[in-house]
Design a protein around this motif. Structure first.
Motif, mmCIF file in Angstrom:
data_model
loop_
_atom_site.group_PDB
_atom_site.id
_atom_site.type_symbol
_atom_site.label_atom_id
_atom_site.label_comp_id
_atom_site.label_asym_id
_atom_site.label_seq_id
_atom_site.Cartn_x
_atom_site.Cartn_y
_atom_site.Cartn_z
ATOM 1 N N MET A 1 -26.207 32.448 20.997
ATOM 2 C CA MET A 1 -26.174 33.115 19.692
ATOM 3 C C MET A 1 -27.254 34.188 19.554
ATOM 4 S SD MET A 1 -25.247 30.169 16.957
ATOM 5 C CE MET A 1 -25.023 31.489 15.766
ATOM 6 N N HIS A 2 -27.996 34.417 20.653
ATOM 7 C CA HIS A 2 -29.041 35.438 20.654
ATOM 8 C C HIS A 2 -30.096 35.182 19.571
ATOM 9 C CE1 HIS A 2 -26.453 37.633 23.423
ATOM 10 N NE2 HIS A 2 -25.465 37.545 22.545
ATOM 11 N N LEU A 3 -30.419 33.927 19.356
ATOM 12 C CA LEU A 3 -31.453 33.567 18.394
ATOM 13 C C LEU A 3 -32.807 33.495 19.096
ATOM 14 C CD1 LEU A 3 -29.531 30.836 16.357
ATOM 15 C CD2 LEU A 3 -30.147 33.143 15.621
ATOM 16 N N PRO A 4 -33.922 33.614 18.335
ATOM 17 C CA PRO A 4 -35.264 33.627 18.953
ATOM 18 C C PRO A 4 -35.498 32.401 19.823
ATOM 19 C CG PRO A 4 -35.404 34.246 16.649
ATOM 20 C CD PRO A 4 -33.986 33.801 16.880
ATOM 21 N N LEU A 5 -35.853 32.653 21.093
ATOM 22 C CA LEU A 5 -35.988 31.556 22.044
ATOM 23 C C LEU A 5 -37.218 31.693 22.934
ATOM 24 C CD1 LEU A 5 -34.736 29.008 23.274
ATOM 25 C CD2 LEU A 5 -33.336 30.476 24.732
#
Length: 491
Positions: A422-426
């Motif tokens: 989901m291209h969330l901060p990782l």
């Protein structure tokens, strides 16, 4: 309006809103810290006063209570905190329906506990404990409904006030019971009495805080629609409590109170860290939910920074705790619990894994990806169900701890995958430096031949120096956190 009038009126509002965010986060975290501290002290006193079996019986009762409370809530608090934070004029209409639903479901859940004791081969003390602990559920429904409104109104200090008072009373009343020769059933009676006080206090605060004051719209709440919307949240809430209590529930069936008591000694120490992690993200949930709608950039910035700071705090606690575990557990619980030190050395690594899972589920809930976030918990729960019984039979309490860590690893791997998709901060800045500092702290605490408290201080100093030297932690990080919160409030 003149140009000079805009900053004069807007600036205080921005700083006031920023302070409100910091107060909310600090209040909810402080309330959780106080609750955990009081509970931990009580568990230590029970362990020393009633022994391993007494601790096992009490821990089993609390595990069933926590799961029952979540069942009675039906996931409604999580749904309505998100919605009513955005639509404050709907609070009064939803509060009435929320209170009615939770009172009914609490009574049904209490009945379910009674039926459960008749179906499973529990010892008489365990069965009576579950009958008695269910009596607190209708009272808890009132507290839960009220605190849902406090969270939606971002008035976390009200929750803190209630939590501090009630948990202090639980400790004081329980000490009186223990020192007068009372048993586990009398300790559970204390929970019922204090829950009644909590319900009354929450209603008073709800009235005095004017959270339900005008203007309010009369909203027709369609019950089937509300229940359908809350089901994903119910699944998440239930899975969340099972993540923390399923091990005790399974041990109560496959191992009995003695092994459960030995495991609980280690678990109760680890649970302090896990509850703080949970409270941290719970406090940020309304703020992140609002930022997701208002400013995607600040939402992602705060999410990534919170993950990094969380790992910076959780990893050294796990590493240092691994090194000093045997001496620490013996000191806290007494000589009979020395064997729990090995269990603790294994179980403590579940905390950083839990941090990753809670971070992922929180962001996925905000992104309205409830099904994906639920899968994280499902994988973790299935791992626990499949691994804990055989490993407990093979290795006792140590096997149960190993099963919990392995299940947490499965959940964390899935969390990374979903966040990446989901291209969330990782990404965590300078993660290699964080890993080096963590390993060094653990080695200092484990191998240094000094008193455990001195080893803890030296290991913590080594960790901080390495974090500073490698750039993992800087003063600018805290300034960035403050600017992000203030900017998000201004937005």
């Amino acid at each position: 309006m003149s140009e000079s009038a805009v900053p004069a009126s807007a600036e205080p509002t921005h700083h006031s809103a920023g302070r409100r965010i910091l107060v909310n986060t600090g209040a909810l975290t402080s309330a959780s810290l106080w609750r955990i501290g009081m509970s931990f002290v009580l568990q230590v006193l029970i362990a020393r006063r009633l022994g391993v079996d007494g601790l096992g019986h009490y821990t089993i009762a609390l595990a069933y209570l926590n799961v029952s409370q979540v069942i009675a809530e039906l996931g409604l608090p999580a749904l309505l905190v998100r919605d009513l934070a955005q639509y404050p004029t709907h609070r009064r209409s939803y509060f009435r329906r929320l209170l009615a639903i939770q009172v009914v479901t609490s009574l049904l859940t209490w009945l379910g506990l009674i039926v459960l004791t008749l179906m499973l081969p529990y010892a008489p003390m365990t069965a009576m404990s579950l009958w008695l602990v269910g009596a607190s559920l209708p009272l808890y429904a009132i507290t839960s409904a009220s605190q849902t409104l406090f969270q939606a109104g971002e008035r976390m200090e009200l929750i803190m006030g209630v939590e501090v008072l009630i948990n202090t009373l639980i400790l004081v009343f329980s000490i009186s019971v223990l020192w007068s020769g009372g048993d586990e059933l009398m300790l559970i009676a204390v929970i019922i009495v204090t829950q009644a006080i909590s319900a009354i206090l929450c209603l008073v605060l709800l009235w005095r805080s004017r959270i339900l004051a005008a203007p309010q719209e009369h909203i027709r709440v369609h019950l089937p629609t509300l229940l359908r919307r809350t089901m994903p949240f119910f699944g998440l809430s239930l899975s969340d409590v099972l993540l923390q209590r399923l091990d005790i529930l399974l041990l109560s069936v496959v191992a009995g109170p003695t092994v459960t008591g030995m495991y609980s000694a280690a678990y109760n120490v680890v649970r302090v860290l896990m509850k703080l992690i949970q409270s941290f993200w719970k406090a940020l949930y309304p703020t992140l939910s609002r930022l997701h709608r208002q400013s995607a950039d600040r939402y992602r910035r705060l999410s990534a920074l919170s993950l990094r700071l969380g790992l910076v705090m959780a990893l050294p606690v796990a590493a240092i705790g691994f090194g000093v575990a045997p001496a620490l557990l013996s000191l806290i619980f007494g000589g009979n619990y020395g064997d729990s030190g090995r269990t603790y050395q294994i179980l403590i690594w579940a905390a950083p894994l839990f941090l990753i899972e809670v971070y992922a589920t929180t962001l996925l809930m905000i992104e309205h990806q409830l099904r994906a976030s639920l899968w994280i918990s499902v994988v973790h729960i299935l791992g626990t169900i499949l691994l804990l019984p055989p490993l407990t039979q093979l290795l006792g309490a140590n096997g149960a701890a190993l099963a919990v860590v392995l299940a947490g690893g499965l959940g964390s791997v899935l969390s990374f995958y979903l966040l990446h998709q989901m291209h969330l901060p990782l990404r965590v800045k300078r993660f290699w430096g964080l890993g080096v500092a963590t390993v060094a702290a653990g080695m200092v605490a484990f191998f240094l031949p000094v008193f455990w408290l001195a080893a803890t201080v030296l290991a913590a100093a080594a960790y901080l120096m390495l974090c500073w030297a490698t750039g993992v932690l800087t003063i600018d990080d805290f300034h960035t956190l403050r600017r992000t919160l203030l900017s998000s409030a201004a937005k």
